[in-house]
Design an enzyme around this catalytic site. Sequence first.
Site, short mmCIF file in Angstrom:
data_model
loop_
_atom_site.label_atom_id
_atom_site.label_comp_id
_atom_site.label_asym_id
_atom_site.label_seq_id
_atom_site.Cartn_x
_atom_site.Cartn_y
_atom_site.Cartn_z
N LYS A 1 0.85 -1.19 0.00
CA LYS A 1 0.00 0.00 0.00
C LYS A 1 0.88 1.23 0.00
O LYS A 1 1.81 1.34 0.81
CB LYS A 1 -0.88 -0.02 1.28
CG LYS A 1 -1.87 1.13 1.34
CD LYS A 1 -3.15 0.81 0.60
CE LYS A 1 -3.99 2.04 0.32
NZ LYS A 1 -3.57 2.78 -0.90
N GLN B 1 7.17 3.79 3.96
CA GLN B 1 5.78 3.35 3.99
C GLN B 1 5.61 2.05 4.79
O GLN B 1 4.57 1.84 5.42
CB GLN B 1 5.31 3.16 2.55
CG GLN B 1 3.81 3.24 2.36
CD GLN B 1 3.27 4.66 2.24
OE1 GLN B 1 3.82 5.47 1.52
NE2 GLN B 1 2.21 4.96 2.95
N LYS C 1 5.41 3.23 8.44
CA LYS C 1 4.22 4.08 8.60
C LYS C 1 2.97 3.21 8.63
O LYS C 1 2.12 3.35 9.51
CB LYS C 1 4.15 5.06 7.43
CG LYS C 1 2.97 6.02 7.50
CD LYS C 1 2.71 6.73 6.17
CE LYS C 1 3.93 7.45 5.63
NZ LYS C 1 3.58 8.36 4.52
N LYS D 1 5.31 1.74 -3.09
CA LYS D 1 5.23 3.11 -3.63
C LYS D 1 5.46 3.06 -5.13
O LYS D 1 6.16 2.17 -5.60
CB LYS D 1 6.30 4.00 -2.99
CG LYS D 1 5.99 5.48 -3.10
CD LYS D 1 5.10 5.93 -1.96
CE LYS D 1 4.63 7.35 -2.11
NZ LYS D 1 3.95 7.81 -0.88
N GLY E 1 -2.93 8.32 -4.01
CA GLY E 1 -2.32 9.58 -4.41
C GLY E 1 -1.02 9.89 -3.69
O GLY E 1 -0.68 9.26 -2.69
N ASP E 2 -0.30 10.83 -4.23
CA ASP E 2 0.89 11.43 -3.59
C ASP E 2 1.12 12.73 -4.39
O ASP E 2 0.19 13.19 -5.07
CB ASP E 2 2.09 10.48 -3.65
CG ASP E 2 3.24 10.91 -2.73
OD1 ASP E 2 3.17 10.63 -1.53
OD2 ASP E 2 4.19 11.58 -3.20
N THR F 1 -4.90 13.22 5.51
CA THR F 1 -3.48 13.38 5.87
C THR F 1 -3.30 14.65 6.69
O THR F 1 -2.65 14.64 7.75
CB THR F 1 -2.59 13.40 4.62
OG1 THR F 1 -2.94 12.30 3.79
CG2 THR F 1 -1.13 13.30 5.00
N ASN G 1 -2.53 18.91 -1.33
CA ASN G 1 -3.54 18.20 -0.54
C ASN G 1 -3.23 18.24 0.96
O ASN G 1 -4.10 18.57 1.78
CB ASN G 1 -3.64 16.76 -1.04
CG ASN G 1 -4.54 15.92 -0.15
OD1 ASN G 1 -4.06 15.23 0.75
ND2 ASN G 1 -5.83 16.01 -0.37
N SER H 1 -6.94 5.46 3.83
CA SER H 1 -6.97 4.60 2.64
C SER H 1 -7.33 3.17 3.04
O SER H 1 -8.09 2.49 2.33
CB SER H 1 -5.60 4.60 1.96
OG SER H 1 -5.43 5.73 1.14
P1 NDP Z 1 0.45 17.80 -3.83
O1 NDP Z 1 0.92 17.47 -5.19
O2 NDP Z 1 -1.01 17.96 -3.59
O3 NDP Z 1 1.17 19.13 -3.31
C1 NDP Z 1 2.56 19.20 -3.23
C2 NDP Z 1 2.95 20.59 -2.72
O4 NDP Z 1 4.35 20.59 -2.45
C3 NDP Z 1 2.73 21.67 -3.76
O5 NDP Z 1 2.47 22.88 -3.11
C4 NDP Z 1 4.06 21.70 -4.50
O6 NDP Z 1 4.33 22.92 -5.14
C5 NDP Z 1 5.02 21.47 -3.35
N1 NDP Z 1 6.23 20.80 -3.87
C6 NDP Z 1 6.30 19.59 -4.46
N2 NDP Z 1 7.53 19.30 -4.84
C7 NDP Z 1 8.27 20.37 -4.49
C8 NDP Z 1 9.63 20.66 -4.62
N3 NDP Z 1 10.50 19.81 -5.20
N4 NDP Z 1 10.06 21.85 -4.11
C9 NDP Z 1 9.18 22.71 -3.53
N5 NDP Z 1 7.87 22.47 -3.39
C10 NDP Z 1 7.43 21.33 -3.86
O7 NDP Z 1 1.05 16.66 -2.90
P2 NDP Z 1 0.60 16.22 -1.42
O8 NDP Z 1 0.10 17.37 -0.65
O9 NDP Z 1 -0.25 15.02 -1.57
O10 NDP Z 1 1.99 15.71 -0.83
C11 NDP Z 1 2.85 16.56 -0.07
C12 NDP Z 1 3.78 15.71 0.77
O11 NDP Z 1 3.02 14.90 1.66
C13 NDP Z 1 4.67 14.71 -0.02
O12 NDP Z 1 5.88 14.57 0.67
C14 NDP Z 1 3.88 13.42 0.08
O13 NDP Z 1 4.71 12.29 -0.08
C15 NDP Z 1 3.35 13.53 1.50
N6 NDP Z 1 2.20 12.72 1.84
C16 NDP Z 1 1.04 12.78 1.11
C17 NDP Z 1 -0.05 12.04 1.48
C18 NDP Z 1 -1.34 12.10 0.76
O14 NDP Z 1 -2.30 11.46 1.21
N7 NDP Z 1 -1.48 12.88 -0.31
C19 NDP Z 1 0.01 11.12 2.63
C20 NDP Z 1 1.23 11.20 3.39
C21 NDP Z 1 2.27 11.97 2.98
P3 NDP Z 1 4.17 23.03 -6.74
O15 NDP Z 1 2.69 22.96 -6.99
O16 NDP Z 1 4.79 24.33 -7.10
O17 NDP Z 1 4.89 21.85 -7.31
O1 2IT Z 2 2.85 8.85 1.70
C1 2IT Z 2 1.71 8.37 1.88
O2 2IT Z 2 1.42 7.77 2.92
C2 2IT Z 2 0.72 8.54 0.82
N1 2IT Z 2 1.01 9.17 -0.19
C3 2IT Z 2 -0.65 7.94 0.97
C4 2IT Z 2 -0.62 6.47 0.59
C5 2IT Z 2 -1.96 5.79 0.56
O3 2IT Z 2 -1.94 4.61 0.17
O4 2IT Z 2 -2.97 6.36 0.91
#
Ligand code: NDP
Ligand code: 2IT
Length: 444
Positions: A90, A111, A114, A126, A165-166, A209, A240, A376
């Site tokens: 997952k 992961q 976690k 992943k 998603g990620d 998240t 997100n 999830s």
């Molecule tokens: P999104 O794509 O929704 O948003 C990512 C955000 O981070 C955007 O504002 C983006 O800016 C910025 N960003 C991404 N890459 C870079 C970079 N190289 N340098 C600077 N800013 C950056 O992703 P999420 O919110 O889903 O994910 C954010 C973090 O949380 C990641 O580390 C992800 O692995 C982690 N995560 C996500 C989960 C989920 O359920 N979605 C669960 C657990 C962890 P821009 O738009 O300009 O690229």
């Molecule tokens: O980093 C993470 O935990 C995620 N992007 C969510 C993974 C998931 O399966 O919901």
Amino acid sequence: MSYVDEVIDQVIAQNPTEKEFHQAVKEVLDSIRVVVDANEEQFRRDALLERLVNPERQFKFRVPWVDDNGQVHVNTGYRVQFNSAIGPYKGGIRLHPSVNIGIIKFLGFEQIFKNSLTGLPIGGGKGGSDFDPKGKSDREIMAFCQSFMTELCKYIGADTDVPAGDIGTGAREIGYMFGQYKRIRGLFEGTLTGKGLSYGGSLARTEATGYGLLYLTDAMLKRNGMDIKGKTVLVSGSGNVAIYATEKAQQLGAKVVTVSDSTGWVYDPDGIDVAALKEIKEVKRARLTEYKNYRPNSEYHEGRGVWTVKADIALPCATQNELNIDDAKALVANGITAVAEGANMPTTAEATEYLQENNVLFAPGKAANAGGVATSALEMSQNSERLSWSFEKVDSMLKDIMVNLFNNIDNAATKYGFEGNYVVGANIAGFEKVVDAMNAQGIV
Ligand code: NDP
Ligand code: 2IT
């Protein structure tokens, strides 16, 4: 040389270019030394750590797609099925030009622990691609997602491997991927999470998240005699995780004064307007430069800078290694109380150490952002029983999961003599369950 150091050296020698993977492995193995040392003979004989750091399986594939001008592009797709000791693989799918096998392996490795910490039956995996969704039309996104899934669908399934998603993968991308999976495999099943509500998604998964991050932060503050109410909070990112972290922080009575994206950051002294942020990012898919049109009193700055603002709590919610040693020094100089990682590994190793040495409460991502994957897993449960639970039910389960998770990592840290060190607590608590399951299942 200790067993831990031998395995770290091996990982570096065998995967020389994968620096984020080295970083993640070092962080975990360093902090479980006390458990490994106590079981060294058995773990060595069973090559337990070697099995832990080598994925069960990894796929790399070609993803050809056609743009709106008829030009063909070829991206690289990845899926790493890291560890299935406690459940089906997952973990999310990252779409970002920086993606390579080292990034996917670091994320897949994190992961494992976690997912173990959530207490739910999910293994670690992943995936992703170096495809850049920015500036692409809706049809181009669909073309990419369909091509990506045409290959990926051979390796995943509701009881095998369940992506989500990620970065760069949200509800729109999951929808296109689900449609293509169903078309090719002929199965309407919960093989992806983060689905839309009309076809098997879970209420509260979008929020999970960010909300979970705040439930855990609140529990950590309470445990240390503080309250989130009235605190000033820095959030980085505006995707997100950042949006729903901001929303929940404000619901709990804190004031979030920053958000950022990869080109700049916003300072809003009156507190971030979440409705405006959602409209800019979720509806218009625009840049943060737009925020000033909604809030004339706010400031937009090019480049980095979120961590230079004075506040009580910092929530990095963008990407790996976005909070470095200079940022940590600036936060400490400004009297920061707590840092909780919404992103995966956003704090460098040096910065983490500096924050901890300066008595900043520090919640690592594998604990603090586990609410997303936990929800999830609740989506998987709902799909299995072909029912949908109410928002209140899912949100209250999420809250219980995060509070229990915090108590478990707090207790594990104390049990092994590292009271208040939630990095050690999370790694040990996550590791113990995985090891128990691996031992029970023999040498596989
Ligand atoms: P999104 O794509 O929704 O948003 C990512 C955000 O981070 C955007 O504002 C983006 O800016 C910025 N960003 C991404 N890459 C870079 C970079 N190289 N340098 C600077 N800013 C950056 O992703 P999420 O919110 O889903 O994910 C954010 C973090 O949380 C990641 O580390 C992800 O692995 C982690 N995560 C996500 C989960 C989920 O359920 N979605 C669960 C657990 C962890 P821009 O738009 O300009 O690229
Ligand atoms: O980093 C993470 O935990 C995620 N992007 C969510 C993974 C998931 O399966 O919901």
